[in-house]
Design a protein around this motif. Structure first.
Motif, PDB file in Angstrom:
ATOM      1  N   ILE A  54       0.869  -1.175   0.000  1.00 26.23           N
ATOM      2  CA  ILE A  54       0.000   0.000   0.000  1.00 26.23           C
ATOM      3  C   ILE A  54       0.904   1.223   0.000  1.00 26.23           C
ATOM      4  O   ILE A  54       1.706   1.417   0.909  1.00 26.23           O
ATOM      5  CB  ILE A  54      -0.921   0.006   1.231  1.00 26.23           C
ATOM      6  CG1 ILE A  54      -1.866  -1.184   1.190  1.00 26.23           C
ATOM      7  CG2 ILE A  54      -1.707   1.319   1.302  1.00 26.23           C
ATOM      8  CD1 ILE A  54      -2.730  -1.329   2.441  1.00 26.23           C
ATOM      9  N   ILE A  55       0.788   2.035  -1.053  1.00 29.06           N
ATOM     10  CA  ILE A  55       1.658   3.193  -1.194  1.00 29.06           C
ATOM     11  C   ILE A  55       1.038   4.430  -0.526  1.00 29.06           C
ATOM     12  O   ILE A  55       1.720   5.191   0.150  1.00 29.06           O
ATOM     13  CB  ILE A  55       1.941   3.500  -2.672  1.00 29.06           C
ATOM     14  CG1 ILE A  55       2.468   2.258  -3.386  1.00 29.06           C
ATOM     15  CG2 ILE A  55       2.904   4.664  -2.797  1.00 29.06           C
ATOM     16  CD1 ILE A  55       3.739   1.682  -2.765  1.00 29.06           C
ATOM     17  N   ASP A  56      -0.258   4.614  -0.727  1.00 26.08           N
ATOM     18  CA  ASP A  56      -0.928   5.789  -0.179  1.00 26.08           C
ATOM     19  C   ASP A  56      -2.366   5.413   0.120  1.00 26.08           C
ATOM     20  O   ASP A  56      -3.102   5.050  -0.787  1.00 26.08           O
ATOM     21  CB  ASP A  56      -0.861   6.947  -1.188  1.00 26.08           C
ATOM     22  CG  ASP A  56      -1.520   8.226  -0.685  1.00 26.08           C
ATOM     23  OD1 ASP A  56      -1.392   9.257  -1.382  1.00 26.08           O
ATOM     24  OD2 ASP A  56      -2.164   8.216   0.390  1.00 26.08           O
ATOM     25  N   GLU A  57      -2.738   5.448   1.365  1.00 29.11           N
ATOM     26  CA  GLU A  57      -4.119   5.130   1.745  1.00 29.11           C
ATOM     27  C   GLU A  57      -4.768   6.325   2.442  1.00 29.11           C
ATOM     28  O   GLU A  57      -5.673   6.160   3.260  1.00 29.11           O
ATOM     29  CB  GLU A  57      -4.180   3.886   2.628  1.00 29.11           C
ATOM     30  CG  GLU A  57      -3.351   3.971   3.896  1.00 29.11           C
ATOM     31  CD  GLU A  57      -3.425   2.687   4.722  1.00 29.11           C
ATOM     32  OE1 GLU A  57      -4.300   1.841   4.458  1.00 29.11           O
ATOM     33  OE2 GLU A  57      -2.588   2.547   5.642  1.00 29.11           O
ATOM     34  N   SER A  58      -4.315   7.506   2.080  1.00 30.21           N
ATOM     35  CA  SER A  58      -4.783   8.708   2.759  1.00 30.21           C
ATOM     36  C   SER A  58      -6.263   8.985   2.531  1.00 30.21           C
ATOM     37  O   SER A  58      -6.876   9.713   3.300  1.00 30.21           O
ATOM     38  CB  SER A  58      -3.958   9.921   2.317  1.00 30.21           C
ATOM     39  OG  SER A  58      -4.046  10.098   0.920  1.00 30.21           O
ATOM     40  N   GLY A  59      -6.861   8.398   1.495  1.00 26.03           N
ATOM     41  CA  GLY A  59      -8.273   8.622   1.225  1.00 26.03           C
ATOM     42  C   GLY A  59      -9.189   7.536   1.773  1.00 26.03           C
ATOM     43  O   GLY A  59     -10.409   7.602   1.598  1.00 26.03           O
ATOM     44  N   MET A  60      -8.624   6.572   2.437  1.00 24.56           N
ATOM     45  CA  MET A  60      -9.417   5.456   2.968  1.00 24.56           C
ATOM     46  C   MET A  60      -9.942   5.813   4.350  1.00 24.56           C
ATOM     47  O   MET A  60      -9.191   6.289   5.204  1.00 24.56           O
ATOM     48  CB  MET A  60      -8.538   4.211   3.095  1.00 24.56           C
ATOM     49  CG  MET A  60      -8.225   3.572   1.775  1.00 24.56           C
ATOM     50  SD  MET A  60      -9.445   2.383   1.287  1.00 24.56           S
ATOM     51  CE  MET A  60      -8.832   0.972   2.216  1.00 24.56           C
ATOM     52  N   PRO A  61     -11.220   5.547   4.601  1.00 16.30           N
ATOM     53  CA  PRO A  61     -11.728   5.680   5.971  1.00 16.30           C
ATOM     54  C   PRO A  61     -10.912   4.785   6.909  1.00 16.30           C
ATOM     55  O   PRO A  61     -10.463   3.696   6.515  1.00 16.30           O
ATOM     56  CB  PRO A  61     -13.170   5.196   5.861  1.00 16.30           C
ATOM     57  CG  PRO A  61     -13.533   5.414   4.424  1.00 16.30           C
ATOM     58  CD  PRO A  61     -12.269   5.157   3.651  1.00 16.30           C
ATOM     59  N   LYS A  62     -10.722   5.258   8.115  1.00 12.68           N
ATOM     60  CA  LYS A  62      -9.831   4.546   9.055  1.00 12.68           C
ATOM     61  C   LYS A  62     -10.415   3.224   9.505  1.00 12.68           C
ATOM     62  O   LYS A  62      -9.692   2.277   9.826  1.00 12.68           O
ATOM     63  CB  LYS A  62      -9.550   5.429  10.276  1.00 12.68           C
ATOM     64  CG  LYS A  62      -8.746   6.673   9.960  1.00 12.68           C
ATOM     65  CD  LYS A  62      -7.320   6.318   9.603  1.00 12.68           C
ATOM     66  CE  LYS A  62      -6.451   7.543   9.407  1.00 12.68           C
ATOM     67  NZ  LYS A  62      -6.717   8.238   8.159  1.00 12.68           N
ATOM     68  N   GLU A  63     -11.724   3.122   9.512  1.00 16.56           N
ATOM     69  CA  GLU A  63     -12.366   1.895   9.995  1.00 16.56           C
ATOM     70  C   GLU A  63     -13.163   1.239   8.866  1.00 16.56           C
ATOM     71  O   GLU A  63     -13.642   1.898   7.951  1.00 16.56           O
ATOM     72  CB  GLU A  63     -13.291   2.215  11.176  1.00 16.56           C
ATOM     73  CG  GLU A  63     -12.554   2.790  12.375  1.00 16.56           C
ATOM     74  CD  GLU A  63     -13.493   3.154  13.511  1.00 16.56           C
ATOM     75  OE1 GLU A  63     -12.996   3.438  14.619  1.00 16.56           O
ATOM     76  OE2 GLU A  63     -14.724   3.156  13.291  1.00 16.56           O
ATOM     77  N   ARG A  64     -13.260  -0.033   8.928  1.00 14.19           N
ATOM     78  CA  ARG A  64     -14.119  -0.898   8.102  1.00 14.19           C
ATOM     79  C   ARG A  64     -13.604  -1.076   6.671  1.00 14.19           C
ATOM     80  O   ARG A  64     -14.016  -2.000   5.993  1.00 14.19           O
ATOM     81  CB  ARG A  64     -15.568  -0.374   8.046  1.00 14.19           C
ATOM     82  CG  ARG A  64     -16.258  -0.249   9.383  1.00 14.19           C
ATOM     83  CD  ARG A  64     -17.748   0.097   9.238  1.00 14.19           C
ATOM     84  NE  ARG A  64     -17.949   1.389   8.577  1.00 14.19           N
ATOM     85  CZ  ARG A  64     -18.402   1.519   7.343  1.00 14.19           C
ATOM     86  NH1 ARG A  64     -18.676   0.447   6.605  1.00 14.19           N
ATOM     87  NH2 ARG A  64     -18.587   2.720   6.813  1.00 14.19           N
ATOM     88  N   PHE A  65     -12.741  -0.205   6.194  1.00 12.58           N
ATOM     89  CA  PHE A  65     -12.245  -0.293   4.817  1.00 12.58           C
ATOM     90  C   PHE A  65     -10.807  -0.827   4.804  1.00 12.58           C
ATOM     91  O   PHE A  65      -9.984  -0.417   5.610  1.00 12.58           O
ATOM     92  CB  PHE A  65     -12.260   1.080   4.138  1.00 12.58           C
ATOM     93  CG  PHE A  65     -13.616   1.559   3.713  1.00 12.58           C
ATOM     94  CD1 PHE A  65     -14.545   1.973   4.666  1.00 12.58           C
ATOM     95  CD2 PHE A  65     -13.976   1.597   2.374  1.00 12.58           C
ATOM     96  CE1 PHE A  65     -15.809   2.413   4.281  1.00 12.58           C
ATOM     97  CE2 PHE A  65     -15.230   2.054   1.977  1.00 12.58           C
ATOM     98  CZ  PHE A  65     -16.141   2.463   2.932  1.00 12.58           C
ATOM     99  N   SER A  66     -10.544  -1.728   3.846  1.00 10.32           N
ATOM    100  CA  SER A  66      -9.184  -2.197   3.654  1.00 10.32           C
ATOM    101  C   SER A  66      -8.988  -2.551   2.185  1.00 10.32           C
ATOM    102  O   SER A  66      -9.955  -2.805   1.464  1.00 10.32           O
ATOM    103  CB  SER A  66      -8.887  -3.409   4.545  1.00 10.32           C
ATOM    104  OG  SER A  66      -9.739  -4.492   4.215  1.00 10.32           O
ATOM    105  N   ALA A  67      -7.748  -2.545   1.760  1.00  8.63           N
ATOM    106  CA  ALA A  67      -7.441  -2.879   0.372  1.00  8.63           C
ATOM    107  C   ALA A  67      -6.164  -3.678   0.334  1.00  8.63           C
ATOM    108  O   ALA A  67      -5.274  -3.516   1.192  1.00  8.63           O
ATOM    109  CB  ALA A  67      -7.297  -1.605  -0.471  1.00  8.63           C
ATOM    110  N   GLU A  68      -6.092  -4.535  -0.665  1.00 15.18           N
ATOM    111  CA  GLU A  68      -4.885  -5.316  -0.860  1.00 15.18           C
ATOM    112  C   GLU A  68      -4.678  -5.551  -2.350  1.00 15.18           C
ATOM    113  O   GLU A  68      -5.608  -5.490  -3.149  1.00 15.18           O
ATOM    114  CB  GLU A  68      -4.972  -6.659  -0.127  1.00 15.18           C
ATOM    115  CG  GLU A  68      -6.088  -7.556  -0.613  1.00 15.18           C
ATOM    116  CD  GLU A  68      -6.092  -8.902   0.103  1.00 15.18           C
ATOM    117  OE1 GLU A  68      -5.378  -9.061   1.109  1.00 15.18           O
ATOM    118  OE2 GLU A  68      -6.808  -9.799  -0.369  1.00 15.18           O
TER     119      GLU A  68
END
Lengths: 114, 111
Positions: A54-68
């Motif tokens: 993960i290079i930049d996750e600054s736009g992801m909500p802190k809870e409930r969201f994840s990406a891989e």
């Protein structure tokens, strides 16, 4: 050469369920981006991934969201315990280059939370 | 006609007229800009890009103008056609770590 493939195209979930959205980048592309779009609004950056990182996750909500973006297989955007406010179109884009690389977008996954 | 890119404003033009879509970007360090076209129910499609060392770039029927002094980007479409009806987004990036999009402008072409 297939474009960016997203599935499912449409997903309906009840509040509290999990949503998994998949994105297969264009062949040869190792950079993947996820965006969210609400009706009549622009695209909001969520996360930028390279293979296994993960290079930049600054736009992801802190809870409930994840990406891989694993070494093998598609990138996954996972939303746990969905709420009505998660209803949106989620777009994936890929690029071949990290710098000045044109983004190629998929057709989007439209999530509806009942 | 002209339109400023705020919360999905609309621009309506007559077929055959020229269209100008404007965008104010936010980061003075942004060095790469792209215009995208999004048709209803589809993903954004690349139209034209420009780097910060240029102030104008032309494509087929489209021209992008960049004014770094006022952080302003515009897309000009010549001889607008019904197939140009869509939402147009400008996007900016710095080192392309992540592309940030503006709110978009809906262009409607009247026959």
């Amino acid at each position: 050469n297939a474009g960016v493939m997203q599935n499912p195209r449409h997903l309906v979930r009840r509040r509290g369920q999990e949503a998994r959205l998949r994105c297969s980048p264009m062949k040869g592309h190792s950079h993947v981006y996820w965006y969210r779009q609400l009706p009549e609004e622009g695209l909001k950056f969520m996360v930028y991934l390279q293979k296994e990182n993960i290079i930049d996750e600054s736009g992801m909500p802190k809870e409930r969201f994840s990406a891989e973006f694993p070494k093998e297989g598609p990138s996954i955007l996972r939303i746990q315990q969905v709420v009505r406010g998660d209803s949106a179109a989620y777009f994936c884009a890929s690029s071949a280059l990290a710098v000045d690389g044109e983004l190629f977008f998929g057709e989007g996954s439209r999530l509806t939370v009942l | 006609g002209e339109s400023v890119g705020l919360h999905l404003p609309t621009l309506s033009v007559q077929e055959g007229d020229n269209s100008i879509i404007n965008c104010a970007y936010s980061n003075s360090a942004s060095d790469y800009f792209i215009w995208y076209k999004q048709e209803s129910g589809k993903g954004p499609q690349f139209i034209i890009d420009i780097r910060s060392n240029m102030d104008k770039r032309q494509g087929q029927r489209v021209t992008v103008l960049l004014n770094k002094t006022v952080k302003h980007l515009s897309l000009q479409i010549a001889a607008t056609q019904p197939g140009d009806s869509a939402v147009y987004f400008c996007a900016e990036s710095y080192n392309n770590n992540d592309m940030r999009f503006g709110a978009g402008t809906r262009l409607t072409v009247k026959p």
